[in-house]
Design an enzyme around this catalytic site. Structure first.
Site, short mmCIF file in Angstrom:
data_model
loop_
_atom_site.label_atom_id
_atom_site.label_comp_id
_atom_site.label_asym_id
_atom_site.label_seq_id
_atom_site.Cartn_x
_atom_site.Cartn_y
_atom_site.Cartn_z
N ASP A 484 -7.31 8.24 -8.02
CA ASP A 484 -6.27 9.20 -7.67
C ASP A 484 -6.63 10.62 -8.08
O ASP A 484 -5.99 11.57 -7.64
CB ASP A 484 -4.97 8.85 -8.42
CG ASP A 484 -4.10 7.90 -7.64
OD1 ASP A 484 -4.09 8.00 -6.41
OD2 ASP A 484 -3.42 7.08 -8.27
C1 GLC Z 1 -2.16 10.67 -12.40
C2 GLC Z 1 -2.87 9.76 -13.36
C3 GLC Z 1 -3.52 8.64 -12.63
C4 GLC Z 1 -2.48 7.96 -11.81
C5 GLC Z 1 -1.78 8.96 -10.88
C6 GLC Z 1 -0.68 8.28 -10.13
O1 GLC Z 1 -3.07 11.22 -11.53
O2 GLC Z 1 -3.81 10.43 -14.09
O3 GLC Z 1 -4.10 7.74 -13.53
O4 GLC Z 1 -3.06 6.98 -11.02
O5 GLC Z 1 -1.24 9.99 -11.63
O6 GLC Z 1 -0.12 9.10 -9.17
C1 GLC Z 2 -3.72 4.36 -11.81
C2 GLC Z 2 -3.03 4.14 -10.49
C3 GLC Z 2 -3.96 3.55 -9.48
C4 GLC Z 2 -5.22 4.34 -9.43
C5 GLC Z 2 -5.87 4.48 -10.79
C6 GLC Z 2 -7.09 5.33 -10.77
O1 GLC Z 2 -3.95 3.15 -12.43
O2 GLC Z 2 -1.89 3.33 -10.64
O3 GLC Z 2 -3.35 3.53 -8.21
O4 GLC Z 2 -6.08 3.70 -8.54
O5 GLC Z 2 -4.94 5.02 -11.68
O6 GLC Z 2 -6.80 6.66 -10.53
#
Ligand code: GLC
Ligand code: GLC
Length: 811
Positions: A484
């Site tokens: 993300d």
């Molecule tokens: C933020 C977090 C990430 C998560 C995302 C969800 O970017 O750092 O870990 O997956 O939010 O939207």
């Molecule tokens: C968090 C989110 C997941 C994402 C991950 C890596 O765990 O829930 O959707 O893939 O972060 O960013």
């Protein structure tokens, strides 16, 4: 250092000190009513949606942490009082014990010869927490005690509850009748639900106003009412409604008495809301109370709960000489998978329950971990998820569990999302053989007028990649892919705007080698489903697209010793030896090897060797290396984190199992199992002081080797895709028992350490008892004997329902 131990026979984790390195929690509830509960009784409960129907209040960010829960203050005639959960009173206990079990928690504390044990559970099919408090006089003289219960109500909408004080201090309303305190804030207008807290005993008194109970300037450790020994029968008008009963208990030496409390939630049909003007209809509450008014009824509910879990956990059972492995595979990992199924990413001690909805990608991956336990509910989940897909194959990144609608704030554009649906559906079909699900009519964007079969949804998922390729024939990344925080089209310069969803440039340059690996790995599942549905031509087309992608990865996605991560907005490489930072990333190494790219030609081995050299640490495998030291506009959130944390070179446990599975594809079971043990919580019990989070569940993130704080320190336990993927890695790939369309594959690859083991797998109504003679030497040539006859290959054919099949496997 340890703070407890596993009690394998009872499937419990026994905590022996109240002051664990972080609150160690458990979850109660399996259907609609859910609770979080820590070893000190902290936490809260809610009905279905942690944001919109929160029943009790909890203070994230409190000092001390973990404030708010269900507390029992036990007061002696001489004025001394204590809480058996240790907190909030924190008076010295002569004994403390907390047992977190499957769907229940039991905390007991002893002081001055009085032992108090509290069992907390949410019975099956019940919208209530039951608290059974058992007091025992272990001393030589008769005792007269007064017990004060305490819970604090949340004014339902948790977000509003902790922001909108100008309104909320006026709305609180309660009713008290007999031994029941009813919380009916907002029931006068649009709500048709209320909560209540009851005890099966006559009251000495009660309180429903927080200020009266504690005293305005007191903390939860020193309620004025308890100090002085008498409830004030306060009735809350606005401010902060609570529920506190006081009950007198006399105990002869050696005597025990139990009180049963019910903290429940009920709804009334609109026409039956009132008993008479201003007085709520209490009938449904009373019916609920009647079901749990004796210890015998509580014990029956406990037995049902145990049977429920025994059944769920009976579908994959391992016997091996490694008890740490057995307890992960048989109890705690599948348990965590069920909790992620129930909670998604909403409510934990790291997720406030007001933030995120259900993730499209998260939910599909969670499914991999629970589909064998509750296949019917997996089916329902699949239809819900697929209904939030758009007609062009893209998908809402998140949806709301109450409405099941896509979330417009986040929207779509995460280009990995659609492929996870194929993976989830394939896992479901292989588990159940339910091909009919592929013919279900499923809407796009919840529009009942625009529907297509589920298989057509999968085609759109597949083609969403094919239709969105960049300059190298690799998939466009969009807002981000699995990571993300890799936001290659975002360029965010303004604080407070979301990295993923603002400032997106319209670029068709930024490509993801990770999505390419997914496409090559997951695409064949789609092709196979097409073949099963007699669509040979479509399957051929799909396979030729997959072939093209495989060569695109080998041509433009290979960096010499590992797979590249991406091309950015400008077409520059990300995750290459040419980069100053972020030279190698874990995700494409994992997924490309899982997709078997370069297995024959050596790239796969080269890539995983590089992971071993550059990314592996004693506490797990970091996400990339070297970390970004400064913020990079063109990379986004990943570079916002201090080095060693989260996506900037933290150990993001979710993707570690991809490497483990990759290692089994190369036949390197010893390496796979070694990586497994570095992050599996039961193996970390001895370093609980460093690791900090619960030794019975995975955490999302562990500080990496570059962290300037404490490498090895974990955060964000419970709600993470780590649970599902580690279960898949250990149960299906290392232990090697996994469902296929026509049978069970038995192909272990776990190295030499584990030796012989037995897996009992219930699948499609038959039971397979699989005894493995594991020498760790001939992983690619498992020799199978099925019911006495040797078979070719590694596929044990599906047996009729009710059959027990004996399999001997030598590897
Ligand atoms: C933020 C977090 C990430 C998560 C995302 C969800 O970017 O750092 O870990 O997956 O939010 O939207
Ligand atoms: C968090 C989110 C997941 C994402 C991950 C890596 O765990 O829930 O959707 O893939 O972060 O960013």
């Amino acid at each position: 250092m340890r703070f407890g131990q596993f009690d394998d026979k009872r499937k419990e984790y026994l905590i022996t000190t109240p002051t664990t390195p972080y609150p160690w929690i458990n979850y109660l509830g399996s259907e609609r009513f859910f609770s979080l509960i820590s070893q000190q009784g902290g936490g809260y409960c809610f009905y279905r949606d942690a944001r919109l129907r929160r029943i009790t209040r909890y203070r994230y960010h409190n000092v001390p942490t973990d404030a708010g829960g269900r507390y029992f203050y036990i007061r002696d005639e001489n004025g001394d009082y204590f809480t058996p959960t240790y907190g909030p009173v924190k008076r010295k206990l002569d004994r403390f014990e907390c047992r977190h079990g499957l769907g229940y928690t039991k905390v007991s504390g002893k002081r001055a010869d009085i032992s108090a044990e509290c069992l907390y559970l949410v019975p099956l099919g019940t919208n209530a927490e039951i608290h059974q408090l058992t007091l025992t006089n272990e001393g030589p003289r008769p005792r007269k005690l007064r017990v004060f219960s305490f819970i604090e109500f949340c004014l339902w909408n948790a977000m509003d509850d902790f922001t909108n004080f100008q309104r909320n201090f006026n709305t609180g309303e309660v009713e008290v009748e007999g031994s029941t305190i009813y919380h009916k804030t907002e029931y006068r207008e649009r709500r048709d639900h209320y909560a209540f807290y009851h005890v099966n005993s006559k009251l000495a008194g009660f309180d429903t106003d927080r200020e009266t109970f504690f005293g305005l300037y007191n903390g939860m450790h020193e309620p004025e009412v308890v100090e002085q020994g008498a409830s004030r029968n306060s009735v809350a008008h606005g401010w902060a409604p609570i529920a506190s009963h006081s009950v007198d208990v006399s105990l002869a030496p050696g005597e025990s008495k139990s009180l049963v409390f019910v903290l429940g939630y009920v709804e009334n049909p609109v026409a039956e809301k009132w008993e008479r003007p201003g007085v709520i209809n209490k009938r449904p509450a009373k019916q609920l109370i009647e079901k749990y008014s004796t210890p015998a009824q509580v014990e029956a509910a406990m037995q049902e709960l145990r049977d429920y879990w025994d059944d769920l956990l009976s579908r994959y059972v391992l016997e091996s000489k490694d008890e740490r492995l057995n307890r992960m595979v048989n109890v705690w990992n599948p348990y965590q998978c069920m909790v992620t199924f129930n909670m998604s990413r909403s409510a934990s001690y790291f997720e406030t329950g007001i933030g995120r909805g259900m993730g499209f990608r998260d939910s599909n991956q969670d499914l991999l971990g629970f589909v064998h336990q509750v296949p019917e509910r997996a089916r329902e989940r699949i239809i819900d998820i697929a209904s939030t897909q758009f007609a062009d194959g893209s998908a809402y990144h998140q949806y709301q569990p109450l409405t099941k609608r896509g979330n417009n704030d986040v929207g779509s554009g995460f280009n990995d999302d659609p492929l996870w649906l194929i993976l989830g559906v394939a896992a479901y079909v292989k588990e159940t053989g339910d091909y009919a699900i592929l013919d279900e009519q499923v809407p796009f964007d919840n529009d009942e007028k625009n529907t297509a079969t589920l298989l057509e949804h999968l085609k759109r998922s597949f083609d969403h990649v094919v239709n969105n390729l960049g300059p190298h024939g690799l998939p466009l990344i969009g807002r981000a892919d699995w990571n993300d925080c890799l936001n290659l089209n975002c360029f965010s310069e303004t604080p407070d705007e979301p990295y993923q969803t603002t400032g997106n440039r319209v670029g068709r340059t930024a490509e993801s080698i990770f999505i390419a690996g997914m496409f090559v790995g997951i695409g064949p599942e789609y092709a196979t489903l097409c073949e099963r549905k007699g669509m040979a031509e479509e399957a051929r087309r799909a396979r030729s697209e997959i072939d093209k992608m495989r060569s695109a990865v080998l041509t433009d996605g290979w960096d010499g010793s590992w797979f590249l991560r991406a091309y950015d907005y400008f077409g520059n490489k990300v995750g290459s030896k040419e980069c100053a930072e972020g030279q190698i990333f874990i995700e494409p190494q994992g997924y490309c090897v899982m997709a078997r790219i370069g297995v024959e030609t050596g790239e796969a081995k080269n890539a995983l060797d590089s992971v071993g050299e550059r990314l592996a640490t004693p506490y797990g495998i970091v996400l990339q290396n070297p970390p970004y030291q400064t913020y990079h506009l063109e990379l986004g959130e990943i570079s916002s984190y201090p080095p060693g944390y989260k996506e900037n070179a933290g150990i993001f446990c979710h993707n570690n199992p991809w490497i483990m599975i990759g290692e089994t594809i190369l036949g390197r079971g010893d390496r796979a199992f070694d990586y497994y043990k570095r992050i599996a919580p039961s193996y970390l019990e001895d370093i609980s002081d460093l690791h900090r989070t619960e030794p019975y569940v995975y955490s999302q993130m562990v500080a990496g080797k570059d962290a300037s704080g404490q490498p090895g320190e974990a955060k964000n336990s419970w709600l993470t895709g780590t649970a599902a993927w580690n279960f898949v890695a250990i149960s299906q790939h290392m232990l090697g028992v996994r469902p296929e369309h026509d049978g069970l594959i038995v192909s272990p690859c776990i190295g030499t350490e584990i030796g012989e083991f037995t897996v009992t797998r219930k699948w499609r109504g038959a039971t397979y008892v699989i005894k493995v003679k594991n020498t760790g030497t001939s992983w690619n040539r498992p020799r199978l004997v099925v019911d006495g006859s040797p078979i070719e290959g590694s596929l044990v054919p599906q047996a009729p329902k009710g059959a027990t099949v004996h399999v001997e496997c030598t590897v």
